[in-house]
Design an enzyme around this catalytic site. Sequence first.
Site, mmCIF file in Angstrom:
data_model
loop_
_atom_site.group_PDB
_atom_site.id
_atom_site.type_symbol
_atom_site.label_atom_id
_atom_site.label_comp_id
_atom_site.label_asym_id
_atom_site.label_seq_id
_atom_site.Cartn_x
_atom_site.Cartn_y
_atom_site.Cartn_z
ATOM 1 C CD GLU A 149 -9.481 2.959 -6.217
ATOM 2 O OE1 GLU A 149 -8.608 2.403 -5.517
ATOM 3 O OE2 GLU A 149 -10.490 2.359 -6.638
ATOM 4 C CD GLU A 168 -11.366 0.248 -9.931
ATOM 5 O OE1 GLU A 168 -11.556 -0.303 -8.816
ATOM 6 O OE2 GLU A 168 -10.260 0.659 -10.317
#
Length: 388
Positions: free
Chosen positions: A188, A317
């Site tokens: 991320e 995720e």
Amino acid sequence: MKLFLSALSVALAFAGGSMLPASAAETGSAPAAEPMRELTSMQFSSLMSPGWNLGNALEAIDSKHPYVWGSKAFQETAWGNPPATRQLFDAVKAAGFRSVRIPVSWKVYADAQDNISPQWMERVAQVVDDARAAGLIVMINLHWDGGWMQPTYAAQNMAQARTRKFWQQIATRFRDYGDTLLFAGTNEVMVDGDYGAPTSEYCAVQNSYNQTFIDAVRATGGNNARRHLVVQGFNTNINYTLKCNATLPHDSTAQRMMMEVHDYDPYDFALDEKSGVWRWGSAANPSGWANEAYTDGQFEKLRKAFIAQGIPVLLGEYSAILRSEFDPSGSQRKYWDSYMTRAAHSRGIVPMYWDNGYTTNHQSGLFDRGRAVPVYGDIIEALVSASR
């Protein structure tokens, strides 16, 4: 001519037992390198669904109690989860999951010259070994780790050097492991607090981190020359990935690269515990955004941009929190989890559920990690069924 095994034959071979390096005590010599199968990343990805995350464990950080380099006083339990065990991974495998993503922090365990503590490296190896011994495909990464990997020109030189040094050490430690261990370079990557569309600077620098990761791992040789490696799209956002990462890093080894994205849309339903939005889907919440058609459209974009070009995609995720104050049975969460899983898997995307380890309200945990038993069997069954 290279022999490409079918997914079925590979699955049968993998099911026959774990693929761990033989110990020196067993062989009377240094461990031998495990075999690497002649599978493209597309072929290999078909063995990974469904996946599960060991979230909030090896990436946990306790800023109030700094780690003492070289000690075994790790911060793995700092966020309230017990240490990972072989029994937990056995339970995850028995529930029907086939792969596990293990987020890992490294900087907190490194000295001022970015040398990783050997004790921490061995703890990570123990967890990896336990998961693989349970029959799971394993992926480890560089997780948030304090946020030092900012995608700016100002941070680029430092972050590239650290990324390179960390992956040289990690890849060297695991060089002899077979293909059931994957490396994922980052997590991320974004400028802290900036969730808007990335600038050309952000895209260029984030892509440079992906390239640094690939180059560092391949340079360590051995099995790492052919290991399946995972790069990420910008902030793992699907739209930003399509904007920034259509051109993948150069890899000296062909067809051994995967792309990773994450998806928690709609945020007010999936993650925002303060939101009153607890229904999802065109029937239950027709005026809400990111319903079924949106989800299908997002995953279809990934299929066309990457999978159709021979690049597998991991949904590294995704999860929706429990909202027992509105939905005691959890039916809305179950529907979202199931739909997301099926929509991804049906397009060749590998779904890897984010389990944060906590099974109380407003959390996404599925297993009691201390007792190594499932807590939400209906959600687990929905995930497994939707990815078959």
